[in-house]
Scaffold this active site. Structure first.
Site, PDB file in Angstrom:
ATOM      1  N   TRP A  29       2.360   1.682  -3.386  1.00 44.52           N
ATOM      2  CA  TRP A  29       1.337   2.128  -4.329  1.00 44.52           C
ATOM      3  C   TRP A  29       1.147   3.643  -4.256  1.00 44.52           C
ATOM      4  O   TRP A  29       0.985   4.314  -5.274  1.00 44.52           O
ATOM      5  CB  TRP A  29       0.000   1.419  -4.048  1.00 44.52           C
ATOM      6  CG  TRP A  29      -1.122   2.050  -4.799  1.00 44.52           C
ATOM      7  CD1 TRP A  29      -1.316   2.051  -6.145  1.00 44.52           C
ATOM      8  CD2 TRP A  29      -2.197   2.825  -4.247  1.00 44.52           C
ATOM      9  NE1 TRP A  29      -2.451   2.770  -6.473  1.00 44.52           N
ATOM     10  CE2 TRP A  29      -3.010   3.251  -5.323  1.00 44.52           C
ATOM     11  CE3 TRP A  29      -2.561   3.178  -2.948  1.00 44.52           C
ATOM     12  CZ2 TRP A  29      -4.148   4.028  -5.141  1.00 44.52           C
ATOM     13  CZ3 TRP A  29      -3.700   3.945  -2.761  1.00 44.52           C
ATOM     14  CH2 TRP A  29      -4.474   4.361  -3.849  1.00 44.52           C
ATOM     15  N   HIS A  30       1.182   4.207  -3.060  1.00 44.81           N
ATOM     16  CA  HIS A  30       1.031   5.659  -2.940  1.00 44.81           C
ATOM     17  C   HIS A  30       2.197   6.394  -3.608  1.00 44.81           C
ATOM     18  O   HIS A  30       2.018   7.504  -4.112  1.00 44.81           O
ATOM     19  CB  HIS A  30       0.938   6.060  -1.468  1.00 44.81           C
ATOM     20  CG  HIS A  30      -0.433   5.881  -0.891  1.00 44.81           C
ATOM     21  ND1 HIS A  30      -0.762   4.844  -0.046  1.00 44.81           N
ATOM     22  CD2 HIS A  30      -1.579   6.599  -1.040  1.00 44.81           C
ATOM     23  CE1 HIS A  30      -2.035   4.937   0.299  1.00 44.81           C
ATOM     24  NE2 HIS A  30      -2.551   5.993  -0.288  1.00 44.81           N
ATOM     25  N   GLY A  31       3.378   5.798  -3.606  1.00 45.54           N
ATOM     26  CA  GLY A  31       4.512   6.442  -4.256  1.00 45.54           C
ATOM     27  C   GLY A  31       5.828   5.893  -3.741  1.00 45.54           C
ATOM     28  O   GLY A  31       5.920   5.436  -2.598  1.00 45.54           O
ATOM     29  N   MET A  61       0.830  -1.200   0.000  1.00 47.29           N
ATOM     30  CA  MET A  61       0.000   0.000   0.000  1.00 47.29           C
ATOM     31  C   MET A  61       0.872   1.261   0.000  1.00 47.29           C
ATOM     32  O   MET A  61       0.573   2.239  -0.700  1.00 47.29           O
ATOM     33  CB  MET A  61      -0.931   0.015   1.210  1.00 47.29           C
ATOM     34  CG  MET A  61      -1.965   1.133   1.178  1.00 47.29           C
ATOM     35  SD  MET A  61      -3.051   1.167   2.627  1.00 47.29           S
ATOM     36  CE  MET A  61      -4.065  -0.277   2.324  1.00 47.29           C
TER      37      MET A  61
END
Length: 414
Positions: free
Chosen positions: A342-344, A339
């Site tokens: 995924w955000h960066g 997660m």
């Protein structure tokens, strides 16, 4: 035709809703009289998608078309493989399909981290993450045998469903298909309209009033004072600005994103589609796990169902970790690290993932301790409110990490 003089990015300003509601009128009238105008709905969605990717965003529109062709080939190729009578259920074929489906999103996440000018073309498009999540969900449920047939037109409408395309909520194909193929009764649709109007006004309150107050008006002032204080006198008084930023940013993030999600759910209800809610009073959570059952729920449940559970079953099947408690802990770290990535690909997103995985593991230890000593520990309104208060502090600290403000302060102090 270029409409860039009007900001037609989804739910960006009140004027946008005038055009949106006018375009929705035929759909509303049709459903009220018991007819779903599928062709008009398709045209309506395509027109608003065109307006999103018009002008300076045209290259993103091209990327979306290429991406859809690519994902259709993977999804329907795997569906064909699964439905052939003589085809063996090879796990490597499924794994390959999932990897190929995620590959464009992974490439985008890596390429956007490259220095400006390094990549000579526009990568990705608005909503690539949420369309990818939908596509992967369908591939996984096809493998499970839950989905046996996919209608190409319904699937395209599912992936490109206009109200949710840019930032969710993340719907499930079977649930969407059930709504889309059904025309609600007049009484049911009047109920949908009542909810749609309620969510619309609540979204305006959240995004354009409270979100604006915390995010546009208050947050920049606090951020700047914190940076100035850091350069001038160091940590003592700065710490109070950091605390202020932590709470204000948390409020901004909630009201802005919850407002956006309410808009998406509202417009969906106008169209007779019951897109699931994304937030359920997250700040009254009694522990961090309860928080993740209330915050960005469609994303949380997607990660739970398709990453946490899948990894846990895989590890159990392969006997990678025999102790179930340790296995759940490792699964939490896998879940939240993914997660975070995924955000960066930035350090504070990774730390944010580790922070929440650690918090949930500690929470599980505490819950097991409570079950063993439930007769010895007090349980009353005070302990319940204290649990809510403590959870809120943990959540706000996590949001401070997530914001990247600590990184700004660090460079400001140098």
């Amino acid at each position: 035709m270029n409409f860039n003089f009007i900001n037609l990015q989804p739910y960006s300003n009140p004027q946008y809703f005038i055009y949106l509601l006018i375009a929705l009128l035929p759909i509303i009238i049709g459903l009220y009289f018991g007819k779903r105008l599928k062709n008009y709905e398709a045209i309506f969605s395509l027109v608003f998608l065109f307006l999103i990717f018009d002008g300076n965003h045209w290259q993103e529109g091209i990327n979306l078309i290429i991406y859809l062709i690519y994902e259709f080939l993977i999804t329907f190729g795997y569906l064909h493989y699964r439905t052939k009578k003589d085809s063996p259920n090879k796990s490597w074929v499924f794994n390959l399909a999932v990897v190929l489906a995620i590959l464009p999103l992974t490439a985008v996440k890596i390429l956007i981290q490259m220095p400006k000018g390094t990549v000579p073309f526009v990568v990705g498009f608005l909503g690539i993450s949420y369309i990818t999540f939908k596509n992967v969900q369908v591939i996984m449920e096809t493998r499970d045998g839950v989905i046996k047939q996919i209608d190409p037109l319904t699937y395209a409408r599912f992936l490109l469903f206009f109200p949710t395309i840019s930032s969710g909520p993340i719907d499930r194909y079977r649930r969407f298909k059930s709504d889309y193929e059904k025309v609600p009764s007049r009484e049911e649709y009047i109920g949908d309209l009542q909810l749609a109007v309620r969510y619309l006004f609540q979204g305006f309150l959240y995004k354009f009033i409270l979100g604006w107050f915390f995010g546009t008006y208050l947050l920049p002032k606090i951020a700047m004072r914190g940076l100035i204080a850091g350069n001038a006198i160091g940590g003592l008084k700065l710490s109070w600005w950091v605390v202020a930023y932590m709470y204000v940013y948390t409020m901004y993030l909630f009201f802005d994103f919850a407002g956006y999600s309410l808009f998406a759910v509202s417009i969906s209800h106008f169209m007779g589609i019951h897109t699931p809610m994304n937030f359920n009073k997250p700040f009254i959570s009694k522990n961090i796990k309860d928080f993740w059952n209330r915050w960005h729920m469609t994303l949380s449940f997607w990660f739970r169902d398709y990453i946490y559970m899948r990894f846990t079953f895989f590890a159990m099947k392969k006997k990678l970790i025999k102790n179930r408690i340790r296995l759940s802990q490792v699964s939490y770290f896998v879940l939240f690290l993914i997660m975070g990535f995924w955000h960066g690909l930035t350090w504070y997103y990774i730390v944010y993932g580790i922070y929440h995985a650690t918090a949930i593991c500690i929470n599980d230890i505490w819950l097991r301790f409570k079950r063993k000593h439930k007769d010895q520990l007090p349980s009353n309104k005070f302990t319940q409110w204290f649990a809510i208060f403590l959870t809120f502090q943990f959540v706000c600290l996590g949001m401070l990490i997530f914001s990247g403000y600590l990184s700004q302060l660090w460079f400001g102090w140098q």
